[in-house]
Scaffold this motif. Sequence first.
Motif, short mmCIF file in Angstrom:
data_model
loop_
_atom_site.label_atom_id
_atom_site.label_comp_id
_atom_site.label_asym_id
_atom_site.label_seq_id
_atom_site.Cartn_x
_atom_site.Cartn_y
_atom_site.Cartn_z
N UNK A 140 0.73 -1.26 -0.20
CA UNK A 140 0.05 -0.09 0.04
C UNK A 140 0.91 1.28 -0.04
N UNK A 141 0.02 2.31 0.16
CA UNK A 141 0.96 3.73 0.38
C UNK A 141 0.73 4.20 1.78
N UNK A 142 2.00 4.69 2.01
CA UNK A 142 2.06 5.30 3.29
C UNK A 142 1.92 7.00 3.07
N UNK A 143 0.68 7.48 3.84
CA UNK A 143 0.50 9.13 3.49
C UNK A 143 0.89 9.38 4.94
N UNK A 144 1.49 10.38 5.11
CA UNK A 144 1.75 11.09 6.38
C UNK A 144 1.34 12.74 6.49
N UNK A 145 0.58 13.06 7.17
CA UNK A 145 0.16 14.31 7.20
C UNK A 145 0.30 14.97 8.33
N UNK A 146 0.35 16.47 8.57
CA UNK A 146 0.55 17.36 9.46
C UNK A 146 -0.77 18.13 9.96
N UNK A 147 -1.18 18.03 11.16
CA UNK A 147 -2.50 18.61 11.44
C UNK A 147 -2.58 19.36 12.97
N UNK A 148 -3.03 20.43 12.91
CA UNK A 148 -3.08 21.56 14.09
C UNK A 148 -3.36 20.59 15.51
N UNK A 149 -2.77 20.83 16.39
CA UNK A 149 -2.81 20.01 17.77
C UNK A 149 -4.15 20.47 18.63
N UNK A 150 -4.76 21.53 18.07
CA UNK A 150 -6.03 22.16 18.78
C UNK A 150 -5.75 23.45 19.48
N UNK A 151 -6.46 23.57 20.64
CA UNK A 151 -6.30 24.71 21.49
C UNK A 151 -5.31 24.80 22.36
N UNK A 152 -4.72 25.76 22.50
CA UNK A 152 -3.10 25.81 22.96
C UNK A 152 -3.49 26.89 23.88
N UNK A 153 -2.46 26.74 25.16
CA UNK A 153 -2.40 27.70 26.25
C UNK A 153 -0.86 28.20 26.30
N UNK A 154 -0.57 29.48 26.29
CA UNK A 154 0.53 29.99 26.50
C UNK A 154 0.79 30.81 27.82
N UNK A 155 1.96 30.63 28.28
CA UNK A 155 2.15 31.07 29.69
C UNK A 155 3.45 31.95 29.57
N UNK A 156 3.44 33.25 29.42
CA UNK A 156 4.45 33.97 29.16
C UNK A 156 5.09 34.87 30.11
N UNK A 157 6.50 35.01 30.31
CA UNK A 157 7.07 35.81 31.56
C UNK A 157 7.08 37.31 31.39
N UNK A 158 7.54 37.91 32.36
CA UNK A 158 7.52 39.31 32.39
C UNK A 158 8.77 40.01 31.70
N UNK A 159 9.69 39.43 31.39
CA UNK A 159 11.12 39.81 31.07
C UNK A 159 11.11 40.27 29.65
N UNK A 160 10.31 39.70 28.62
CA UNK A 160 10.15 39.92 27.48
C UNK A 160 8.73 39.84 27.25
N UNK A 161 7.94 40.84 27.39
CA UNK A 161 6.50 40.96 27.24
C UNK A 161 5.93 40.73 25.96
N UNK A 162 6.80 41.13 24.77
CA UNK A 162 6.28 40.91 23.60
C UNK A 162 6.89 39.70 22.81
N UNK A 163 8.16 39.40 22.95
CA UNK A 163 8.86 38.48 22.02
C UNK A 163 8.32 37.14 22.64
N UNK A 164 8.16 36.91 23.96
CA UNK A 164 7.90 35.77 24.49
C UNK A 164 6.38 35.20 24.18
N UNK A 165 5.69 36.25 23.85
CA UNK A 165 4.24 35.93 23.29
C UNK A 165 4.32 35.68 21.84
N UNK A 166 5.04 36.56 21.13
CA UNK A 166 4.95 36.24 19.54
C UNK A 166 5.68 35.12 19.13
N UNK A 167 6.76 34.46 20.11
CA UNK A 167 7.47 33.27 19.82
C UNK A 167 6.31 32.01 20.03
N UNK A 168 5.26 32.01 20.71
CA UNK A 168 4.26 31.02 20.95
C UNK A 168 3.43 31.25 20.02
N UNK A 169 2.49 32.51 19.83
CA UNK A 169 1.60 32.88 19.05
C UNK A 169 1.81 32.53 17.59
#
Length: 490
Positions: A140-169
């Motif tokens: 047969x054929x092996x088909x491998x796909x990638x799908x979003x994991x679903x709803x995510x939670x990001x907990x970000x620190x105070x020292x880089x208030x923007x970059x730690x958010x954009x790096x996850x979002x």
Amino acid sequence: MPSFDTLIDSVPTGLWIDGQSRPAASGREFDVLNPATGEVLAQVADAGATDADAALTSAAAVADEWAATAPRIRAEILRRAFELVTQRKDDFALLMTLEMGKPLADSLGEVAYGAEFLRWFSEEAVRINGRVTTAPAGTGEIVVTKEPVGICLAITPWNFPLAMGTRKIGPALAAGCPMIVKPAEDTPLTMQLLAAVFAEAGLPAGVLSVLPTMDAAGTVAALMADPRLRKISFTGSTRVGSTLIAQSADQVLRTSMELGGNAPLLVFDDADLDAAVDGALAAKMRNGGEACTAANRILVQRPVADEFTERLTAAIADYTVGPGWEDGSRLGPIINARQRDRLAALVDDAVAGGARLRTGGAAVAGPGFFYAPTVLDDIAPDSTILREEVFGPVATVVAFDDEEQGIALANATEYGLAAYFYATRLDRIQRVSRALQAGMVGVNRGVISDPAAPFGGIKQSGLGSEGGYEGIAEYLNTKYIALPPTPLPH
């Protein structure tokens, strides 16, 4: 102090749920302080379990639609967000300076760095690849796909208030995942402004929520206990990260953990000392030393230790301390009184144990939460300051005899996030690069973070990577589809 009311008034101060700012269900608010003055900047809504449920409900309502949204459309929204953040760089920079304390030059640097994650992952959104192969047995054929994991939670620190958010979002949205962000209570305003920018960029309501809260444990526990949540990404201390990993087991959540660091910076006897001093200043004093990648332990080979320490001390003693918006300020305040007092206790303990104070070593009179730029050497090997994250403008210098001892000292920690070293001999560079136990190694450079490179550690410094090609994989599930053999044409 100049008036910053116009900027603060433009920032949403409610919870960001379903594409708009709204009060907490309880009606509670909490104060956000300016660490340079100790004064209240703003009052923001204080989320609780009821608000966590509302954010999950909003995300769940759009999760399937967002996952099915064409990658190009997701990419264009991220690209527009990048452009809007860049256009408003002065607003974001000043806001971070006001709520976190870093000098404006550092804040502008963070805006450029943080925005780049939005551009990088806008480009990665259209490059999510799978594969199709014929099964080796011909069955047969092996088909491998990638799908979003679903709803995510990001907990970000105070020292880089923007970059730690954009790096996850950035990677979450690129992969097709809704995201709920719990920003640090000291610095929620930057993330709330970013949420408004995403709405302006065309992000559908519900895809991004922001929940500032003073009850982080309770709000996060409510989110993690809900089966609609499928992933958590956390940047912060190893102690809290370990607790979150244990909590994640109940729902078998995907986890990404960027945890504590105790980075060494080695200076060998063949190093270019001018470059090494500059690199040590960048690795230690960037962001006022309040970074998980900061050079916590500066290890210098004995033949060059005295000269290096004298040069480093002179440079650090020359730092101008003051509010980040003032011209000439190179070192802003510590984030709050608690962190300043913790830093002072570490220095006092080291000096009591025999360390030599080269410069600094005391809190600076207020208002605000300032600590003098400090250099210590002749530190007792068992000193607490060599074992714990310093997270402040305090450089510790330790001499070593030979390459083997230097590497052993560098690796003598349960952490393994970043490491740095300065040398010119190619054979030494090759040996030391491989021998250092860290997820990231800087060779003859003191700043290594790059949105196009994987950011992550080993040992108790975390799990997974952010940034680079690896970053989006943290938000994708792998699916294998077994197809029957393709019939041959008649």
